[in-house]
Motif scaffolding. Sequence first.
Motif, mmCIF file in Angstrom:
data_model
loop_
_atom_site.group_PDB
_atom_site.id
_atom_site.type_symbol
_atom_site.label_atom_id
_atom_site.label_comp_id
_atom_site.label_asym_id
_atom_site.label_seq_id
_atom_site.Cartn_x
_atom_site.Cartn_y
_atom_site.Cartn_z
ATOM 1 N N ALA A 22 0.825 -1.212 0.000
ATOM 2 C CA ALA A 22 0.000 0.000 0.000
ATOM 3 C C ALA A 22 0.857 1.260 0.000
ATOM 4 O O ALA A 22 0.436 2.309 -0.525
ATOM 5 C CB ALA A 22 -0.917 0.002 1.207
ATOM 6 N N SER A 23 2.076 1.183 0.528
ATOM 7 C CA SER A 23 2.921 2.373 0.604
ATOM 8 C C SER A 23 3.872 2.510 -0.580
ATOM 9 O O SER A 23 4.763 3.358 -0.546
ATOM 10 C CB SER A 23 3.710 2.356 1.919
ATOM 11 O OG SER A 23 4.620 1.274 1.922
ATOM 12 N N LEU A 24 3.696 1.687 -1.610
ATOM 13 C CA LEU A 24 4.534 1.855 -2.808
ATOM 14 C C LEU A 24 4.241 3.223 -3.427
ATOM 15 O O LEU A 24 3.109 3.693 -3.407
ATOM 16 C CB LEU A 24 4.230 0.737 -3.824
ATOM 17 C CG LEU A 24 4.739 -0.656 -3.463
ATOM 18 C CD1 LEU A 24 4.213 -1.687 -4.458
ATOM 19 C CD2 LEU A 24 6.246 -0.698 -3.422
ATOM 20 N N PRO A 25 5.259 3.833 -4.004
ATOM 21 C CA PRO A 25 5.040 5.172 -4.584
ATOM 22 C C PRO A 25 4.025 5.133 -5.731
ATOM 23 O O PRO A 25 3.869 4.127 -6.408
ATOM 24 C CB PRO A 25 6.424 5.574 -5.101
ATOM 25 C CG PRO A 25 7.375 4.499 -4.724
ATOM 26 C CD PRO A 25 6.622 3.389 -4.133
ATOM 27 N N GLN A 26 3.371 6.247 -5.941
ATOM 28 C CA GLN A 26 2.358 6.354 -6.998
ATOM 29 C C GLN A 26 2.950 6.098 -8.376
ATOM 30 O O GLN A 26 2.273 5.571 -9.247
ATOM 31 C CB GLN A 26 1.696 7.733 -6.965
ATOM 32 C CG GLN A 26 0.695 7.939 -5.868
ATOM 33 C CD GLN A 26 -0.521 7.031 -6.001
ATOM 34 O OE1 GLN A 26 -0.787 6.456 -7.049
ATOM 35 N NE2 GLN A 26 -1.255 6.868 -4.910
ATOM 36 N N GLU A 27 4.225 6.442 -8.570
ATOM 37 C CA GLU A 27 4.866 6.247 -9.874
ATOM 38 C C GLU A 27 4.895 4.763 -10.254
ATOM 39 O O GLU A 27 4.871 4.409 -11.430
ATOM 40 C CB GLU A 27 6.297 6.793 -9.874
ATOM 41 C CG GLU A 27 6.413 8.306 -9.767
ATOM 42 C CD GLU A 27 6.336 8.789 -8.314
ATOM 43 O OE1 GLU A 27 6.458 7.968 -7.380
ATOM 44 O OE2 GLU A 27 6.137 10.002 -8.129
ATOM 45 N N VAL A 28 4.986 3.884 -9.248
ATOM 46 C CA VAL A 28 5.002 2.436 -9.498
ATOM 47 C C VAL A 28 3.602 1.953 -9.876
ATOM 48 O O VAL A 28 3.452 1.054 -10.694
ATOM 49 C CB VAL A 28 5.505 1.690 -8.246
ATOM 50 C CG1 VAL A 28 5.388 0.195 -8.396
ATOM 51 C CG2 VAL A 28 6.936 2.078 -7.934
ATOM 52 N N GLN A 29 2.590 2.596 -9.361
ATOM 53 C CA GLN A 29 1.222 2.143 -9.560
ATOM 54 C C GLN A 29 0.534 2.791 -10.761
ATOM 55 O O GLN A 29 -0.339 2.185 -11.369
ATOM 56 C CB GLN A 29 0.395 2.450 -8.302
ATOM 57 C CG GLN A 29 0.936 1.787 -7.051
ATOM 58 C CD GLN A 29 0.192 2.219 -5.796
ATOM 59 O OE1 GLN A 29 -0.963 2.624 -5.857
ATOM 60 N NE2 GLN A 29 0.862 2.136 -4.659
ATOM 61 N N LEU A 67 13.453 4.825 -10.381
ATOM 62 C CA LEU A 67 12.102 4.294 -10.527
ATOM 63 C C LEU A 67 12.140 2.834 -10.990
ATOM 64 O O LEU A 67 11.368 2.008 -10.506
ATOM 65 C CB LEU A 67 11.292 5.142 -11.513
ATOM 66 C CG LEU A 67 9.847 4.699 -11.729
ATOM 67 C CD1 LEU A 67 9.079 4.713 -10.419
ATOM 68 C CD2 LEU A 67 9.165 5.563 -12.762
ATOM 69 N N SER A 68 13.077 2.519 -11.892
ATOM 70 C CA SER A 68 13.215 1.142 -12.386
ATOM 71 C C SER A 68 13.578 0.204 -11.238
ATOM 72 O O SER A 68 13.034 -0.914 -11.133
ATOM 73 C CB SER A 68 14.285 1.091 -13.476
ATOM 74 O OG SER A 68 14.502 -0.225 -13.883
ATOM 75 N N LYS A 69 14.496 0.645 -10.396
ATOM 76 C CA LYS A 69 14.879 -0.169 -9.244
ATOM 77 C C LYS A 69 13.691 -0.353 -8.299
ATOM 78 O O LYS A 69 13.435 -1.467 -7.808
ATOM 79 C CB LYS A 69 16.051 0.502 -8.508
ATOM 80 C CG LYS A 69 16.556 -0.301 -7.339
ATOM 81 C CD LYS A 69 17.706 0.403 -6.660
ATOM 82 C CE LYS A 69 18.106 -0.362 -5.409
ATOM 83 N NZ LYS A 69 19.072 0.315 -4.608
ATOM 84 N N THR A 70 12.918 0.700 -8.056
ATOM 85 C CA THR A 70 11.742 0.633 -7.194
ATOM 86 C C THR A 70 10.690 -0.311 -7.782
ATOM 87 O O THR A 70 10.083 -1.115 -7.063
ATOM 88 C CB THR A 70 11.139 2.035 -6.985
ATOM 89 O OG1 THR A 70 12.152 2.916 -6.487
ATOM 90 C CG2 THR A 70 9.977 2.004 -6.021
ATOM 91 N N VAL A 71 10.495 -0.236 -9.119
ATOM 92 C CA VAL A 71 9.525 -1.103 -9.789
ATOM 93 C C VAL A 71 9.971 -2.566 -9.690
ATOM 94 O O VAL A 71 9.163 -3.461 -9.438
ATOM 95 C CB VAL A 71 9.325 -0.672 -11.255
ATOM 96 C CG1 VAL A 71 8.572 -1.731 -12.041
ATOM 97 C CG2 VAL A 71 8.587 0.655 -11.323
ATOM 98 N N ASP A 72 11.274 -2.817 -9.888
ATOM 99 C CA ASP A 72 11.787 -4.188 -9.771
ATOM 100 C C ASP A 72 11.559 -4.740 -8.361
ATOM 101 O O ASP A 72 11.148 -5.891 -8.192
ATOM 102 C CB ASP A 72 13.278 -4.232 -10.120
ATOM 103 C CG ASP A 72 13.546 -4.043 -11.607
ATOM 104 O OD1 ASP A 72 12.584 -4.206 -12.400
ATOM 105 O OD2 ASP A 72 14.690 -3.726 -11.972
ATOM 106 N N LEU A 111 9.152 -7.887 -7.356
ATOM 107 C CA LEU A 111 9.578 -9.017 -6.533
ATOM 108 C C LEU A 111 8.654 -9.186 -5.316
ATOM 109 O O LEU A 111 8.250 -10.299 -4.975
ATOM 110 C CB LEU A 111 11.014 -8.842 -6.065
ATOM 111 C CG LEU A 111 12.098 -9.034 -7.131
ATOM 112 C CD1 LEU A 111 13.465 -8.672 -6.566
ATOM 113 C CD2 LEU A 111 12.091 -10.459 -7.640
ATOM 114 N N LEU A 112 8.356 -8.066 -4.657
ATOM 115 C CA LEU A 112 7.479 -8.094 -3.489
ATOM 116 C C LEU A 112 6.103 -8.636 -3.867
ATOM 117 O O LEU A 112 5.572 -9.529 -3.184
ATOM 118 C CB LEU A 112 7.349 -6.687 -2.896
ATOM 119 C CG LEU A 112 6.406 -6.535 -1.697
ATOM 120 C CD1 LEU A 112 6.968 -7.299 -0.500
ATOM 121 C CD2 LEU A 112 6.215 -5.073 -1.372
#
Length: 196
Positions: free
Chosen positions: A72-79, A96-101, A105-106
């Motif tokens: 739920a706390s993932l950044p809006q850019e990922v969603q 952002l790519s690292k956050t998306v990866d 995985l999560l």
Amino acid sequence: MGAFGVILRSLHCVGLYIQLSASLRQAGSDDAVNHISSNDAAAPQLTEELVKALQDLENAASGDAAVRQKIASLPQEVQDVSLLEKITDKQAADKLSKTVDEACLLLAEYNGRLAAELEDRRQLARMLTEYIQSQKEALSEREKKLEEFKQKLARVTQVRKELKSHIQSLPDLSLLPNVTGGLAPLPSAGDLFSTD
């Protein structure tokens, strides 16, 4: 029938009553032991499996508040794909790519746990259905046994009443006349064969 015959008949009836009671007790306990050993051998194992499965579901993925909070706390850019237009440089894109990866995985790990939990719940539902069915069958068998034992008890109670009635209808030997009081004793074997 003399007093001696009445006593023998009474002892015979008491002996039959004791034998009947003992055989019914023995048959009842043997039946109960055989019933328990043959039908209930798998019940504790199934119960332990059910308890373990239920305990495992306490730690299921759907109950993992920490992971759900991370998702739920993932950044809006990922969603939200429309926010990609705000990326202006390579460093922001790499971040952002690292956050998306990491988010992928999560989510993949969480979805795998949810799928496993779903399968565990299906398996538990099957186990519960089998357990309930086996408990119903065991209950039905025990109710039949209970009816059998009630019938045996009724028969024993009836025999006991008949025996008690029979014993009460026997004459009181203390009220009989003294049979040996006025008679001379019987001669001995030597007296019978003496040549005097």
